[in-house]
Design an enzyme around this catalytic site. Structure first.
Site, PDB file in Angstrom:
ATOM      1  N   ASP A 132       0.536  -1.268  -0.455  1.00  0.00           N
ATOM      2  CA  ASP A 132      -0.109   0.350  -0.076  1.00  0.00           C
ATOM      3  C   ASP A 132       0.987   1.411  -0.172  1.00  0.00           C
ATOM      4  OD1 ASP A 132      -2.104  -1.153   0.089  1.00  0.00           O
ATOM      5  OD2 ASP A 132      -2.877  -1.081   2.132  1.00  0.00           O
ATOM      6  N   ARG A 182      -1.469  -0.638  -8.273  1.00  0.00           N
ATOM      7  CA  ARG A 182      -2.746   0.160  -7.852  1.00  0.00           C
ATOM      8  C   ARG A 182      -2.402   1.625  -8.528  1.00  0.00           C
ATOM      9  NH1 ARG A 182      -4.030  -1.273  -2.265  1.00  0.00           N
ATOM     10  NH2 ARG A 182      -4.078  -3.261  -3.082  1.00  0.00           N
TER      11      ARG A 182
HETATM   12  P1  FDA Z   1     -14.592   9.219  -4.049  1.00  0.00           P
HETATM   13  O1  FDA Z   1     -14.334   9.547  -2.528  1.00  0.00           O
HETATM   14  O2  FDA Z   1     -13.787  10.625  -4.798  1.00  0.00           O
HETATM   15  O3  FDA Z   1     -16.113   8.874  -4.289  1.00  0.00           O
HETATM   16  C1  FDA Z   1     -16.211   9.093  -5.468  1.00  0.00           C
HETATM   17  C2  FDA Z   1     -17.563   9.063  -6.013  1.00  0.00           C
HETATM   18  O4  FDA Z   1     -17.951   6.775  -5.892  1.00  0.00           O
HETATM   19  C3  FDA Z   1     -18.661   8.387  -5.329  1.00  0.00           C
HETATM   20  O5  FDA Z   1     -18.953  10.485  -5.369  1.00  0.00           O
HETATM   21  C4  FDA Z   1     -20.100   7.800  -4.520  1.00  0.00           C
HETATM   22  O6  FDA Z   1     -20.604   8.328  -6.426  1.00  0.00           O
HETATM   23  C5  FDA Z   1     -19.068   7.116  -4.809  1.00  0.00           C
HETATM   24  N1  FDA Z   1     -19.241   6.025  -4.035  1.00  0.00           N
HETATM   25  C6  FDA Z   1     -17.805   6.151  -3.093  1.00  0.00           C
HETATM   26  N2  FDA Z   1     -18.253   5.867  -1.810  1.00  0.00           N
HETATM   27  C7  FDA Z   1     -19.947   5.122  -2.160  1.00  0.00           C
HETATM   28  C8  FDA Z   1     -20.275   3.979  -1.223  1.00  0.00           C
HETATM   29  N3  FDA Z   1     -19.992   4.121   0.159  1.00  0.00           N
HETATM   30  N4  FDA Z   1     -21.626   4.688  -1.418  1.00  0.00           N
HETATM   31  C9  FDA Z   1     -22.053   4.422  -3.056  1.00  0.00           C
HETATM   32  N5  FDA Z   1     -21.069   5.541  -3.864  1.00  0.00           N
HETATM   33  C10 FDA Z   1     -20.127   5.854  -3.267  1.00  0.00           C
HETATM   34  N6  FDA Z   1      -5.486   4.967  -0.957  1.00  0.00           N
HETATM   35  C11 FDA Z   1      -3.672   5.661  -0.346  1.00  0.00           C
HETATM   36  O7  FDA Z   1      -3.179   6.794  -0.858  1.00  0.00           O
HETATM   37  N7  FDA Z   1      -2.696   4.656  -0.332  1.00  0.00           N
HETATM   38  C12 FDA Z   1      -3.433   3.207  -0.777  1.00  0.00           C
HETATM   39  O8  FDA Z   1      -2.401   2.304  -0.498  1.00  0.00           O
HETATM   40  C13 FDA Z   1      -5.140   2.607  -0.973  1.00  0.00           C
HETATM   41  N8  FDA Z   1      -5.437   1.530  -1.178  1.00  0.00           N
HETATM   42  C14 FDA Z   1      -6.473   0.996  -1.569  1.00  0.00           C
HETATM   43  C15 FDA Z   1      -6.836   0.410  -1.911  1.00  0.00           C
HETATM   44  C16 FDA Z   1      -8.129  -0.469  -2.455  1.00  0.00           C
HETATM   45  C17 FDA Z   1      -8.563  -1.673  -3.276  1.00  0.00           C
HETATM   46  C18 FDA Z   1      -9.299   0.916  -2.868  1.00  0.00           C
HETATM   47  C19 FDA Z   1     -10.640   0.910  -3.404  1.00  0.00           C
HETATM   48  C20 FDA Z   1      -9.194   2.044  -2.283  1.00  0.00           C
HETATM   49  C21 FDA Z   1      -7.297   2.586  -1.655  1.00  0.00           C
HETATM   50  N9  FDA Z   1      -7.040   3.831  -0.914  1.00  0.00           N
HETATM   51  C22 FDA Z   1      -5.586   4.227  -0.847  1.00  0.00           C
HETATM   52  C23 FDA Z   1      -7.903   4.921  -0.472  1.00  0.00           C
HETATM   53  C24 FDA Z   1      -8.440   5.643  -2.530  1.00  0.00           C
HETATM   54  O9  FDA Z   1      -7.365   6.351  -2.356  1.00  0.00           O
HETATM   55  C25 FDA Z   1      -9.768   6.606  -1.665  1.00  0.00           C
HETATM   56  O10 FDA Z   1      -9.470   7.303  -0.853  1.00  0.00           O
HETATM   57  C26 FDA Z   1     -10.629   5.879  -1.797  1.00  0.00           C
HETATM   58  O11 FDA Z   1     -10.711   4.773  -2.526  1.00  0.00           O
HETATM   59  C27 FDA Z   1     -11.921   6.679  -2.366  1.00  0.00           C
HETATM   60  O12 FDA Z   1     -11.784   7.238  -3.375  1.00  0.00           O
HETATM   61  P2  FDA Z   1     -12.920   6.506  -4.307  1.00  0.00           P
HETATM   62  O13 FDA Z   1     -11.912   6.980  -5.619  1.00  0.00           O
HETATM   63  O14 FDA Z   1     -13.272   5.864  -4.487  1.00  0.00           O
HETATM   64  O15 FDA Z   1     -13.046   8.152  -4.898  1.00  0.00           O
END
Ligand code: FDA
Length: 305
Positions: A132, A182
């Protein structure tokens, strides 16, 4: 208001006293929606259920910012236990870990020893390990160690964050290593000197680096819950004839579970990040920081317990 809440939960995520209390009193306040349990047995149960739904997994023994050697060695032992369980129970699961839990902040010697212990065992059992990415101050060191390990092991990958200005260059620098990466938006609180402060710019950069890494011909895990990014990825692979075997989607356990199954049914590899362990507090607070709706869920959970 949303930014205030985000800052508040990210601030709480680093509180050492609360972290200790959380460990002592066990999974609380709805954390079990995002954390698979405190033991490997509980995690195995959750992984099996996800596998039965057609979802692949990467499992993570929770822990970060470890500051003594004994604890770092214990954390590595938990990773070995998880690798054993994946192999013994024939689970469709990889392993994820944070290098600060392996001793990154203590000594190079310690972190390398623990990483090699884990990667040797994982390689023997055919388990892939993702390192990570943590906060900016550890980014360079994490990438340096990744490069060293990638020369010795083919079963290791890492993470790059779209919110950092440096990421585009990092993808180019890593290209000769043919890395399995990733790609994520980024979960830590970083200053505007190093990271895009505006969400719109993060999203644009996310798309840019997905395209860059995929067109470099390297395996890409697009880790997001954002439908706009998922749609973008689907269009991109169609346009450039990129096979499903060169990329996957990833989401976190407990977030958009129906969407996860939907993507798997559409024929994509969908991998769920499944955290478990007693050190759940920092991880849980970062999930709350990401989405106010998660906080409403937690408040309801508090009244149910
Ligand atoms: P964001 O949080 O901007 O959400 C975008 C949209 O997604 C929302 O507007 C909504 O439409 C939809 N959405 C989000 N949550 C929802 C919910 N509960 N229900 C319905 N819709 C929802 N970070 C890091 O710094 N180091 C790392 O190593 C990792 N590793 C990692 C692994 C995996 C498998 C994931 C999925 C994420 C990470 N992350 C991470 C976290 C990442 O950096 C980030 O903070 C989160 O994934 C949130 O960002 P999103 O891309 O989901 O979009």
């Amino acid at each position: 208001m949303e930014q205030l809440m985000r800052d508040f939960f990210l601030f709480l995520s680093k509180n050492k006293t609360l972290t200790r209390l959380a460990k002592r009193y066990g999974l609380r306040f709805g954390a079990s929606r995002f954390v698979a349990g405190e033991t490997i047995e509980e995690a195995v149960h959750v992984i099996r259920r996800l596998n039965e739904k057609g979802l692949a997994v990467t499992v993570d023994y929770l822990g970060e910012f470890v500051d003594n050697e004994q604890e770092a060695n214990e954390m590595a032992n938990h990773c070995l236990e998880a690798i054993d369980a994946i192999s013994r129970e024939k689970l469709n699961s990889q392993l994820s870990l944070k290098m600060t839990s392996m001793g990154l902040d203590i000594s190079d010697d310690l972190v390398m020893r623990n990483m090699r212990r884990i990667l040797d065992a994982a390689k023997e059992r055919g388990v892939f390990v993702t390192i990570d990415m943590e906060d900016y101050s550890r980014c360079q060191k994490t990438l340096d160690i990744f490069k060293t390990l990638k020369k010795e092991y083919d079963n290791v990958g890492t993470v790059l964050q779209a919110y950092l200005y440096r990421t585009e260059q990092d993808i180019e620098d890593l290209k000769p290593y043919r890395p399995n990466l990733r790609l994520v938006k980024g979960a830590y609180k970083e200053p505007p000197e190093v990271a895009f402060p505006d969400k719109k710019d993060v999203d644009e950069n996310f798309k840019k680096i997905i395209k860059q890494h995929m067109l470099n011909g390297n395996y890409t895990a697009v880790a997001t819950h954002d439908d706009a990014i998922i749609e973008y990825t689907k269009q991109l692979v169609k346009e450039y004839n990129i096979p499903n075997s060169q990329f996957e989607f990833q989401m976190l356990y407990g977030i958009r579970p129906e969407r996860q199954v939907e993507l798997a049914r559409e024929g994509y590899t969908m991998r769920v990040y499944v955290p478990y362990g007693t050190d759940w507090y920092g991880y849980f607070m970062r999930r709350l920081a990401e989405r106010p709706a998660n906080v409403a869920f937690v408040v309801k959970g508090m009244f149910r317990k």
